[in-house]
Design a protein around this motif. Structure first.
Motif, PDB file in Angstrom:
ATOM      1  N   ALA A  62       0.815  -1.213   0.000  1.00 40.42           N
ATOM      2  CA  ALA A  62       0.000   0.000   0.000  1.00 40.42           C
ATOM      3  C   ALA A  62       0.839   1.249   0.000  1.00 40.42           C
ATOM      4  CB  ALA A  62      -0.911   0.023   1.221  1.00 40.42           C
ATOM      5  N   HIS A  63       0.196   2.329  -0.363  1.00 44.80           N
ATOM      6  CA  HIS A  63       0.716   3.668  -0.149  1.00 44.80           C
ATOM      7  C   HIS A  63       0.687   3.909   1.355  1.00 44.80           C
ATOM      8  CE1 HIS A  63       1.013   7.931  -1.590  1.00 44.80           C
ATOM      9  NE2 HIS A  63       0.659   8.147  -0.339  1.00 44.80           N
ATOM     10  N   VAL A  64       1.669   4.668   1.864  1.00 37.52           N
ATOM     11  CA  VAL A  64       1.662   4.967   3.296  1.00 37.52           C
ATOM     12  C   VAL A  64       0.344   5.678   3.639  1.00 37.52           C
ATOM     13  CG1 VAL A  64       2.864   7.214   3.092  1.00 37.52           C
ATOM     14  CG2 VAL A  64       3.134   5.829   5.159  1.00 37.52           C
ATOM     15  N   ASP A  65      -0.261   5.276   4.740  1.00 39.34           N
ATOM     16  CA  ASP A  65      -1.534   5.844   5.226  1.00 39.34           C
ATOM     17  C   ASP A  65      -2.785   5.221   4.619  1.00 39.34           C
ATOM     18  OD1 ASP A  65      -0.922   7.425   7.281  1.00 39.34           O
ATOM     19  OD2 ASP A  65      -1.427   9.335   6.325  1.00 39.34           O
ATOM     20  N   ALA A  66      -2.635   4.324   3.643  1.00 39.58           N
ATOM     21  CA  ALA A  66      -3.833   3.719   3.045  1.00 39.58           C
ATOM     22  C   ALA A  66      -4.503   2.757   4.028  1.00 39.58           C
ATOM     23  CB  ALA A  66      -3.483   2.991   1.753  1.00 39.58           C
ATOM     24  N   GLY A  67      -3.726   2.287   5.015  1.00 36.93           N
ATOM     25  CA  GLY A  67      -4.323   1.423   6.031  1.00 36.93           C
ATOM     26  C   GLY A  67      -3.677   0.054   6.134  1.00 36.93           C
ATOM     27  N   LYS A  68      -2.460  -0.074   5.629  1.00 37.91           N
ATOM     28  CA  LYS A  68      -1.783  -1.373   5.655  1.00 37.91           C
ATOM     29  C   LYS A  68      -1.629  -1.902   7.081  1.00 37.91           C
ATOM     30  CE  LYS A  68       2.341  -1.059   4.125  1.00 37.91           C
ATOM     31  NZ  LYS A  68       3.100  -1.010   5.379  1.00 37.91           N
ATOM     32  N   THR A  69      -1.171  -1.049   7.977  1.00 41.56           N
ATOM     33  CA  THR A  69      -0.961  -1.499   9.357  1.00 41.56           C
ATOM     34  C   THR A  69      -2.287  -1.895   9.999  1.00 41.56           C
ATOM     35  OG1 THR A  69       0.859   0.058   9.454  1.00 41.56           O
ATOM     36  CG2 THR A  69       0.141  -0.862  11.543  1.00 41.56           C
ATOM     37  N   THR A  70      -3.320  -1.098   9.751  1.00 44.46           N
ATOM     38  CA  THR A  70      -4.626  -1.399  10.347  1.00 44.46           C
ATOM     39  C   THR A  70      -5.187  -2.694   9.761  1.00 44.46           C
ATOM     40  OG1 THR A  70      -4.948   0.996  10.493  1.00 44.46           O
ATOM     41  CG2 THR A  70      -6.870  -0.380  10.927  1.00 44.46           C
ATOM     42  N   VAL A  71      -5.044  -2.897   8.453  1.00 45.27           N
ATOM     43  CA  VAL A  71      -5.504  -4.155   7.840  1.00 45.27           C
ATOM     44  C   VAL A  71      -4.757  -5.338   8.460  1.00 45.27           C
ATOM     45  CG1 VAL A  71      -5.524  -5.510   5.695  1.00 45.27           C
ATOM     46  CG2 VAL A  71      -6.265  -3.121   5.665  1.00 45.27           C
ATOM     47  N   ASN A  83     -10.064   0.277   0.980  1.00 42.93           N
ATOM     48  CA  ASN A  83     -10.265   0.488   2.418  1.00 42.93           C
ATOM     49  C   ASN A  83     -10.923   1.852   2.687  1.00 42.93           C
ATOM     50  OD1 ASN A  83      -9.903  -0.139   5.182  1.00 42.93           O
ATOM     51  ND2 ASN A  83      -7.948   0.974   5.245  1.00 42.93           N
ATOM     52  N   LYS A  84     -11.257   2.077   3.924  1.00 40.10           N
ATOM     53  CA  LYS A  84     -11.749   3.374   4.421  1.00 40.10           C
ATOM     54  C   LYS A  84     -13.089   3.768   3.802  1.00 40.10           C
ATOM     55  CE  LYS A  84      -7.136   5.210   5.406  1.00 40.10           C
ATOM     56  NZ  LYS A  84      -6.323   6.413   5.591  1.00 40.10           N
ATOM     57  N   LEU A  85     -13.926   2.753   3.491  1.00 40.99           N
ATOM     58  CA  LEU A  85     -15.220   3.104   2.891  1.00 40.99           C
ATOM     59  C   LEU A  85     -16.123   3.833   3.874  1.00 40.99           C
ATOM     60  CD1 LEU A  85     -16.386   0.353   0.390  1.00 40.99           C
ATOM     61  CD2 LEU A  85     -15.096   2.454   0.019  1.00 40.99           C
ATOM     62  N   ASP A  86     -15.754   3.883   5.154  1.00 43.18           N
ATOM     63  CA  ASP A  86     -16.540   4.622   6.153  1.00 43.18           C
ATOM     64  C   ASP A  86     -16.237   6.117   6.120  1.00 43.18           C
ATOM     65  OD1 ASP A  86     -13.885   3.942   7.027  1.00 43.18           O
ATOM     66  OD2 ASP A  86     -14.411   4.706   9.011  1.00 43.18           O
ATOM     67  N   ARG A  87     -15.199   6.521   5.377  1.00 42.64           N
ATOM     68  CA  ARG A  87     -14.807   7.929   5.408  1.00 42.64           C
ATOM     69  C   ARG A  87     -15.665   8.786   4.489  1.00 42.64           C
ATOM     70  NH1 ARG A  87      -8.862   9.253   4.101  1.00 42.64           N
ATOM     71  NH2 ARG A  87      -9.784  11.321   4.126  1.00 42.64           N
ATOM     72  N   ALA A  88     -15.809  10.071   4.863  1.00 42.53           N
ATOM     73  CA  ALA A  88     -16.531  11.017   4.007  1.00 42.53           C
ATOM     74  C   ALA A  88     -15.806  11.098   2.672  1.00 42.53           C
ATOM     75  CB  ALA A  88     -16.574  12.384   4.675  1.00 42.53           C
ATOM     76  N   GLY A 125     -14.012  -2.453   2.106  1.00 40.93           N
ATOM     77  CA  GLY A 125     -14.391  -2.463   3.512  1.00 40.93           C
ATOM     78  C   GLY A 125     -13.782  -1.311   4.263  1.00 40.93           C
ATOM     79  N   SER A 126     -13.818  -1.445   5.559  1.00 39.08           N
ATOM     80  CA  SER A 126     -13.172  -0.472   6.433  1.00 39.08           C
ATOM     81  C   SER A 126     -12.427  -1.254   7.491  1.00 39.08           C
ATOM     82  CB  SER A 126     -14.213   0.436   7.095  1.00 39.08           C
ATOM     83  OG  SER A 126     -13.614   1.085   8.202  1.00 39.08           O
ATOM     84  N   ALA A 127     -11.098  -1.246   7.389  1.00 38.08           N
ATOM     85  CA  ALA A 127     -10.311  -2.011   8.358  1.00 38.08           C
ATOM     86  C   ALA A 127     -10.523  -1.443   9.754  1.00 38.08           C
ATOM     87  CB  ALA A 127      -8.834  -1.966   7.979  1.00 38.08           C
ATOM     88  N   LYS A 128     -10.533  -0.115   9.843  1.00 38.08           N
ATOM     89  CA  LYS A 128     -10.644   0.511  11.162  1.00 38.08           C
ATOM     90  C   LYS A 128     -11.951   0.115  11.837  1.00 38.08           C
ATOM     91  CE  LYS A 128      -9.930   4.840  13.524  1.00 38.08           C
ATOM     92  NZ  LYS A 128      -9.883   6.297  13.387  1.00 38.08           N
ATOM     93  N   ALA A 129     -13.035   0.108  11.070  1.00 37.32           N
ATOM     94  CA  ALA A 129     -14.341  -0.256  11.639  1.00 37.32           C
ATOM     95  C   ALA A 129     -14.525  -1.778  11.675  1.00 37.32           C
ATOM     96  CB  ALA A 129     -15.454   0.394  10.824  1.00 37.32           C
TER      97      ALA A 129
HETATM   98  P1  GDP Z   1      -0.388   2.508   6.716  1.00 35.93           P
HETATM   99  O1  GDP Z   1       0.491   3.692   6.719  1.00 35.93           O
HETATM  100  O2  GDP Z   1      -0.787   2.112   5.320  1.00 35.93           O
HETATM  101  O3  GDP Z   1       0.109   1.369   7.520  1.00 35.93           O
HETATM  102  O4  GDP Z   1      -1.793   3.008   7.343  1.00 35.93           O
HETATM  103  P2  GDP Z   1      -2.349   2.888   8.818  1.00 35.93           P
HETATM  104  O5  GDP Z   1      -2.948   1.571   9.053  1.00 35.93           O
HETATM  105  O6  GDP Z   1      -1.311   3.395   9.747  1.00 35.93           O
HETATM  106  O7  GDP Z   1      -3.568   3.911   8.727  1.00 35.93           O
HETATM  107  C1  GDP Z   1      -3.379   5.302   8.490  1.00 35.93           C
HETATM  108  C2  GDP Z   1      -4.479   6.079   9.188  1.00 35.93           C
HETATM  109  O8  GDP Z   1      -5.728   5.749   8.597  1.00 35.93           O
HETATM  110  C3  GDP Z   1      -4.608   5.743  10.667  1.00 35.93           C
HETATM  111  O9  GDP Z   1      -4.948   6.925  11.367  1.00 35.93           O
HETATM  112  C4  GDP Z   1      -5.752   4.745  10.718  1.00 35.93           C
HETATM  113  O10 GDP Z   1      -6.448   4.765  11.939  1.00 35.93           O
HETATM  114  C5  GDP Z   1      -6.627   5.248   9.578  1.00 35.93           C
HETATM  115  N1  GDP Z   1      -7.437   4.173   8.972  1.00 35.93           N
HETATM  116  C6  GDP Z   1      -7.035   2.943   8.600  1.00 35.93           C
HETATM  117  N2  GDP Z   1      -8.064   2.235   8.101  1.00 35.93           N
HETATM  118  C7  GDP Z   1      -9.137   3.050   8.154  1.00 35.93           C
HETATM  119  C8  GDP Z   1     -10.514   2.892   7.796  1.00 35.93           C
HETATM  120  O11 GDP Z   1     -10.966   1.842   7.325  1.00 35.93           O
HETATM  121  N3  GDP Z   1     -11.319   3.963   7.983  1.00 35.93           N
HETATM  122  C9  GDP Z   1     -10.866   5.142   8.507  1.00 35.93           C
HETATM  123  N4  GDP Z   1     -11.747   6.145   8.656  1.00 35.93           N
HETATM  124  N5  GDP Z   1      -9.587   5.325   8.877  1.00 35.93           N
HETATM  125  C10 GDP Z   1      -8.731   4.287   8.704  1.00 35.93           C
END
Ligand code: GDP
Length: 398
Positions: free
Chosen positions: A15-24, A133-138, A250-254
């Motif tokens: 993933a691109h940094v911040d896309a949610g790799k760590t959260t996934v 990812n992040k389909l819950d976001r505006a 989906g939404s990894a965070k949710a």
């Molecule tokens: P990485 O840099 O790709 O590893 O991304 P992170 O997992 O660190 O996520 C970056 C930011 O996006 C963090 O603040 C997470 O909490 C947030 N984030 C990750 N997944 C989601 C999601 O599904 N929805 C929302 N709203 N935020 C998310």
């Protein structure tokens, strides 16, 4: 649990940094029962980011392999760095992967770094599925993300899920392969019948698959539809050949969408036995090895990490069987080393095992000098492994 080679997946998250790799990654470990407490990125407790520097910077620097289990399969999860500064680490991780999940931001779609990591994965012939990812976001929009996957990556997206609800009302997905609705409430999954409009969406998926896959095309011409079995088999073959890219969302965070993502990893991504033989050289001659435990041992060192437990040498075993106490030769330097312990790494824990076989990713203790990129092998049956072939697809679609 059975651990036949066809039940192993060596998986990376790209993933691109911040896309949610760590959260996934976290949610996968949670869903598979590997961790019992969910780590959150912001408080620095995520299990894959165990290094102090990573905690501080909030990005994953090292490719830490974590073993987890899903549906009677062993998934060796390699957390690849997404930051462009660590392209070498990404490349090294790509060498030991058999398949990957590419995570995209549902608002931003394909970003520059996701594109460069995608191109790197192309070079190593790593079959991929996509997770939006992040389909819950505006502002999140699956269709826009899918368009950017098609246009920027030049691939044929095969959308196997549709979101239920948008932005903060995003509650689940319709699974168009098994025709059911999956919804999550506080992370708890419920399944129900697919809504009526899912039939039209399924039809579009069948059409897209039939266009790319000759056997599916024949069935589609004869019956104007595809059976579930044909659809699933064709999706797998298209993933392996790279002719199409399965898209999930989906939404990894949710915690929405992670279980079907794991199902898709098992269903569509290859096992070590599905990937071509690895090539190497010895004394100027080409040597090939397949994922066969009966062949001489050969492994690639993917990472060396100095931890409290000592020097850990992470290896991907390509052929043969390694037993605790065995001597191995570093084909790169000629040095013979003895393997004191073989560890399976589960997040921040290690379990001792007696053997590692072809397809495994394990950490060795006792190997004192081998460096990342070195080939370890049975003395007398040496080779220096080369990166997997970069030209042809993994399998051709019949
Ligand atoms: P990485 O840099 O790709 O590893 O991304 P992170 O997992 O660190 O996520 C970056 C930011 O996006 C963090 O603040 C997470 O909490 C947030 N984030 C990750 N997944 C989601 C999601 O599904 N929805 C929302 N709203 N935020 C998310």
């Amino acid at each position: 649990m059975r651990t036949d080679l066809d039940r192993v997946r060596n998986l990376g998250i790209l993933a691109h940094v911040d896309a949610g790799k760590t959260t996934v990654t976290e949610r996968i470990l949670y869903a598979t029962g590997t961790t019992y407490k969910q780590g959150e990125v912001h408080d620095g407790t995520t299990v894959t980011d165990f290094d102090e520097q990573e905690r501080k910077r909030g990005i994953t620097i090292y490719a830490a392999a974590v073993t987890c289990e899903w549906n009677d399969h062993r998934i060796n999860l390699i957390d690849t760095p997404g930051h462009v500064d660590f392209a070498d680490e990404v490349e090294r991780a790509l060498r030991v992967l058999d398949g990957a999940v590419a995570v995209f931001d549902g608002v931003a779609g394909v970003q520059p770094q996701s594109e460069s990591v995608w191109r790197q994965a192309d070079r190593y012939n790593v079959p991929r599925i996509a997770f939006v990812n992040k389909l819950d976001r505006a502002g999140a929009d699956l269709d826009a993300a899918v368009s950017s996957i098609r246009e920027r990556l030049g691939v044929r997206p095969l959308v196997v899920q549709r979101p239920i609800g948008r932005e903060d009302a995003f509650v689940g997905v319709v699974d168009l392969v098994r025709m059911r609705a999956l919804t999550w409430d506080s992370g708890v999954l419920s399944t129900g019948p697919a809504p009526a409009d899912a039939h039209a969406q399924r039809h579009l998926l069948e059409e897209a698959v039939a266009e790319l896959h000759p056997a599916a095309f024949e069935e589609y011409c004869a019956t104007s539809a595809l059976s579930d079995a044909t659809l699933a088999a064709a999706l797998r073959e298209l993933t392996l050949s790279g002719a199409g890219v399965v898209v999930l969302c989906g939404s990894a965070k949710a915690m929405r969408g992670v279980e079907p993502l794991l199902d898709a990893v098992v269903a569509y991504l290859p096992a070590p036995v599905d990937v071509p033989a690895v090539r190497g050289t010895w004394n100027g001659a080409e040597v090939t090895r397949t994922a066969d435990p009966a062949q001489p041992f050969a492994a690639l060192v993917s990472k060396v990490h100095v931890a409290a437990t000592g020097r850990l040498t992470s290896v991907r075993v390509y052929s043969g069987t390694l037993r605790k106490g065995d001597a191995v030769r570093d084909a790169t330097t000629g040095r013979v080393e003895r393997v004191g312990r073989i560890l399976r790494v589960q997040a921040d824990r290690h379990t001792d095992v007696d053997v590692a076989t072809a397809g495994d990713i394990v950490a060795l203790v006792g190997v004192k000098e081998a460096r990342a990129g070195a080939t370890l092998c049975t003395p007398g049956a040496e080779l220096v492994l080369e990166p997997p072939s970069v030209a042809e697809p993994v399998v051709s679609v019949a």
